[in-house]
Motif scaffolding. Structure first.
Motif, PDB file in Angstrom:
ATOM      1  N   GLU A  51       0.832  -1.216   0.000  1.00 28.07           N
ATOM      2  CA  GLU A  51       0.000   0.000   0.000  1.00 28.07           C
ATOM      3  C   GLU A  51       0.859   1.255   0.000  1.00 28.07           C
ATOM      4  O   GLU A  51       0.478   2.281  -0.550  1.00 28.07           O
ATOM      5  CB  GLU A  51      -0.911   0.012   1.228  1.00 28.07           C
ATOM      6  N   ARG A  52       2.022   1.171   0.607  1.00 32.16           N
ATOM      7  CA  ARG A  52       2.908   2.332   0.711  1.00 32.16           C
ATOM      8  C   ARG A  52       3.542   2.694  -0.618  1.00 32.16           C
ATOM      9  O   ARG A  52       3.647   3.876  -0.956  1.00 32.16           O
ATOM     10  CB  ARG A  52       3.982   2.036   1.757  1.00 32.16           C
ATOM     11  N   TRP A  53       3.985   1.670  -1.382  1.00 32.92           N
ATOM     12  CA  TRP A  53       4.803   1.962  -2.549  1.00 32.92           C
ATOM     13  C   TRP A  53       4.132   1.682  -3.902  1.00 32.92           C
ATOM     14  O   TRP A  53       4.421   2.384  -4.873  1.00 32.92           O
ATOM     15  CB  TRP A  53       6.112   1.177  -2.474  1.00 32.92           C
ATOM     16  N   LEU A  54       3.275   0.706  -3.987  1.00 31.24           N
ATOM     17  CA  LEU A  54       2.747   0.331  -5.305  1.00 31.24           C
ATOM     18  C   LEU A  54       1.894   1.410  -5.970  1.00 31.24           C
ATOM     19  O   LEU A  54       1.973   1.572  -7.193  1.00 31.24           O
ATOM     20  CB  LEU A  54       1.985  -0.991  -5.209  1.00 31.24           C
ATOM     21  N   PRO A  55       1.060   2.165  -5.229  1.00 27.68           N
ATOM     22  CA  PRO A  55       0.300   3.220  -5.923  1.00 27.68           C
ATOM     23  C   PRO A  55       1.189   4.220  -6.646  1.00 27.68           C
ATOM     24  O   PRO A  55       0.906   4.612  -7.783  1.00 27.68           O
ATOM     25  CB  PRO A  55      -0.497   3.877  -4.782  1.00 27.68           C
ATOM     26  N   GLY A  56       2.287   4.645  -6.006  1.00 24.84           N
ATOM     27  CA  GLY A  56       3.195   5.593  -6.645  1.00 24.84           C
ATOM     28  C   GLY A  56       3.949   4.995  -7.814  1.00 24.84           C
ATOM     29  O   GLY A  56       4.295   5.695  -8.780  1.00 24.84           O
ATOM     30  N   ILE A  57       4.225   3.696  -7.744  1.00 25.90           N
ATOM     31  CA  ILE A  57       4.868   3.013  -8.866  1.00 25.90           C
ATOM     32  C   ILE A  57       3.924   2.961 -10.054  1.00 25.90           C
ATOM     33  O   ILE A  57       4.318   3.189 -11.202  1.00 25.90           O
ATOM     34  CB  ILE A  57       5.301   1.595  -8.437  1.00 25.90           C
ATOM     35  N   LEU A  58       2.650   2.689  -9.793  1.00 22.59           N
ATOM     36  CA  LEU A  58       1.674   2.551 -10.877  1.00 22.59           C
ATOM     37  C   LEU A  58       1.326   3.888 -11.517  1.00 22.59           C
ATOM     38  O   LEU A  58       1.185   3.971 -12.742  1.00 22.59           O
ATOM     39  CB  LEU A  58       0.405   1.866 -10.352  1.00 22.59           C
ATOM     40  N   ASP A  59       1.159   4.943 -10.719  1.00 23.19           N
ATOM     41  CA  ASP A  59       0.739   6.217 -11.329  1.00 23.19           C
ATOM     42  C   ASP A  59       1.913   7.075 -11.781  1.00 23.19           C
ATOM     43  O   ASP A  59       1.727   8.139 -12.373  1.00 23.19           O
ATOM     44  CB  ASP A  59      -0.177   7.003 -10.380  1.00 23.19           C
ATOM     45  N   GLY A  60       3.139   6.610 -11.521  1.00 24.62           N
ATOM     46  CA  GLY A  60       4.312   7.325 -12.002  1.00 24.62           C
ATOM     47  C   GLY A  60       4.769   8.459 -11.115  1.00 24.62           C
ATOM     48  O   GLY A  60       5.688   9.199 -11.485  1.00 24.62           O
ATOM     49  N   SER A  61       4.176   8.621  -9.945  1.00 23.97           N
ATOM     50  CA  SER A  61       4.561   9.724  -9.060  1.00 23.97           C
ATOM     51  C   SER A  61       5.866   9.437  -8.320  1.00 23.97           C
ATOM     52  O   SER A  61       6.463  10.350  -7.752  1.00 23.97           O
ATOM     53  CB  SER A  61       3.442  10.030  -8.065  1.00 23.97           C
ATOM     54  N   GLN A  62       6.298   8.181  -8.281  1.00 23.03           N
ATOM     55  CA  GLN A  62       7.567   7.819  -7.678  1.00 23.03           C
ATOM     56  C   GLN A  62       8.520   7.306  -8.756  1.00 23.03           C
ATOM     57  O   GLN A  62       8.120   6.540  -9.624  1.00 23.03           O
ATOM     58  CB  GLN A  62       7.393   6.699  -6.642  1.00 23.03           C
ATOM     59  N   THR A  63       9.770   7.727  -8.672  1.00 24.59           N
ATOM     60  CA  THR A  63      10.813   7.170  -9.534  1.00 24.59           C
ATOM     61  C   THR A  63      11.762   6.350  -8.677  1.00 24.59           C
ATOM     62  O   THR A  63      11.948   6.633  -7.489  1.00 24.59           O
ATOM     63  CB  THR A  63      11.582   8.280 -10.265  1.00 24.59           C
ATOM     64  N   TRP A  64      12.369   5.333  -9.282  1.00 23.90           N
ATOM     65  CA  TRP A  64      13.159   4.365  -8.526  1.00 23.90           C
ATOM     66  C   TRP A  64      14.517   4.129  -9.177  1.00 23.90           C
ATOM     67  O   TRP A  64      14.678   4.278 -10.392  1.00 23.90           O
ATOM     68  CB  TRP A  64      12.412   3.025  -8.431  1.00 23.90           C
ATOM     69  N   SER A  65      15.472   3.736  -8.337  1.00 23.22           N
ATOM     70  CA  SER A  65      16.809   3.355  -8.788  1.00 23.22           C
ATOM     71  C   SER A  65      17.120   1.955  -8.265  1.00 23.22           C
ATOM     72  O   SER A  65      16.531   1.502  -7.278  1.00 23.22           O
ATOM     73  CB  SER A  65      17.853   4.334  -8.253  1.00 23.22           C
ATOM     74  N   GLN A  66      18.038   1.272  -8.947  1.00 26.13           N
ATOM     75  CA  GLN A  66      18.496  -0.042  -8.499  1.00 26.13           C
ATOM     76  C   GLN A  66      19.883   0.096  -7.893  1.00 26.13           C
ATOM     77  O   GLN A  66      20.809   0.582  -8.551  1.00 26.13           O
ATOM     78  CB  GLN A  66      18.521  -1.036  -9.656  1.00 26.13           C
TER      79      GLN A  66
END
Length: 372
Positions: free
Chosen positions: A90-105
């Motif tokens: 619930e914390r991270w998946l909504p932002g991943i799906l709507d593009g509001s969060q960007t991520w690095s590996q």
């Protein structure tokens, strides 16, 4: 290829949705489930392989490639689904799906690239946080990302795959320093990332402590599958068809050796296309296509280098005049692509690593012996 795709009411449903959303945004695609149909509800559609093929087919004419979100959608999301708690999802998946969060590996280290299990960065538990110290390298988009997926060593064991844990890291935490690595393209999406006593809250640990290697294999499996798809540059830059169309315009083709190079590359492209269909057929049949993805990646990476080398050769001296701006005009993207293509046989698992996967998992050969 056996791809049974009969008339299906789910196709009608996709077309009806597209009629209502002719130019869907990233957020709309994420909310509909069509962005990640293979994910379980409520984040996706629990789509079986045939349903996924139908959705991909109907969305083929829509630009749904969000390159900057590949790590979030392709790697972080599936791993959070595999090992995260409902609260973490619930914390991270909504932002991943709507593009509001960007991520690095944040996986590779100076002494732990292909041999990732040799990583040394340390995370020690201190009250309500893990204190992380060490260095990562080749951290894609770490200079712009909101979050990162991090592997760190939380225990010392004789077997190096054990004692590794998996974290989601807020990239704005004190003690994180990102140093850009300027590529020969002139651009920067790789970085060095330094951690100096960075306190990562315990609720950012994915799975159990020491379970990181299992979760890393989830990420790496998704990474190699995704990097085996797309254009000749992992979904960036020109497609194979665009390269061939560009080459056709560089005539005349009087030299039989150059004509043979073109013909050989066209043949390679067709083999790679058929292998993609084999992967698709395997998925529709309910089999795991990841080993075939390693074959396709081995072939496609060399093909990307070879086809862009032919483009460069055919352009002659003019090929040295293109800008190094990936976003500029079409001619210039070939110059950028030629330089970037050198990374293809290294990133996402070297060609040597892919051949080990093919030999051990597909051919049943003995595992590579451990060094003495």
């Amino acid at each position: 290829m056996d791809l049974p795709l009969p008339d299906d009411p789910r196709r009608t449903a996709v077309r009806a949705w597209l009629a209502e959303h002719p130019e869907p945004t990233r957020a709309e695609l994420g909310a509909s489930g069509y962005l990640t149909p293979h994910w379980p509800a409520p984040w996706g559609l629990d789509a079986d392989p045939v349903h996924q093929v139908i959705i991909d087919d109907e969305l083929a004419d829509i630009d749904t490639m969000f390159q900057e979100s590949q790590i979030a959608l392709g790697w972080a999301g599936p791993t959070i689904l595999a090992g995260g708690t409902p609260e973490q999802q619930e914390r991270w998946l909504p932002g991943i799906l709507d593009g509001s969060q960007t991520w690095s590996q944040l996986f590779s280290e100076p002494e732990a690239g292909s041999d990732l299990a040799s990583l040394r960065i340390n995370a020690r538990l201190d009250g309500d946080a893990y204190v992380v110290t060490g260095q990562k390298v080749w951290s894609t988009w770490a200079n712009t990302a909101d979050w990162g997926i991090l592997l760190a060593r939380t225990g010392a064991t004789a077997e190096k795959q054990r004692g590794i844990s998996y974290f989601c890291v807020d990239m704005s935490l004190p003690g994180i320093e990102v140093r850009p690595i300027i590529e020969m393209t002139g651009g920067n999406h790789f970085n060095e990332t330094w951690f100096d006593e960075v306190r990562i809250p315990v609720d950012c640990l994915i799975g159990d402590e020491g379970d990181g290697w299992r979760l890393a294999k989830v990420t790496l499996g998704a990474e190699r599958l995704s990097l085996s798809e797309g254009g000749v540059l992992w979904g960036m830059g020109p497609t194979a068809d665009e390269c061939f169309e560009h080459l056709r315009g560089t005539g005349p083709w009087d030299d039989p050796i150059e004509r043979q190079r073109f013909a050989s590359l066209w043949t390679d492209a067709e083999i790679i296309r058929l292998l993609s269909l084999r992967m698709l057929s395997s998925a529709v049949a309910g089999s795991d296509p990841s080993s075939f993805a390693s074959i396709r990646k081995c072939l496609a990476d060399v093909f990307g280098q070879d086809v862009l080398s032919l483009v460069k050769d055919r352009r002659g001296a003019a090929g040295m005049l293109g800008t190094q701006d990936f976003e500029s005009e079409q001619d210039d993207v070939y110059h950028w692509g030629y330089l970037f293509s050198r990374a293809l046989t290294i990133g996402g698992g070297t060609s040597e690593v892919q051949r080990n996967i093919i030999g051990e998992r597909l051919l049943g050969l003995p595992r590579e012996p451990k060094p003495a």
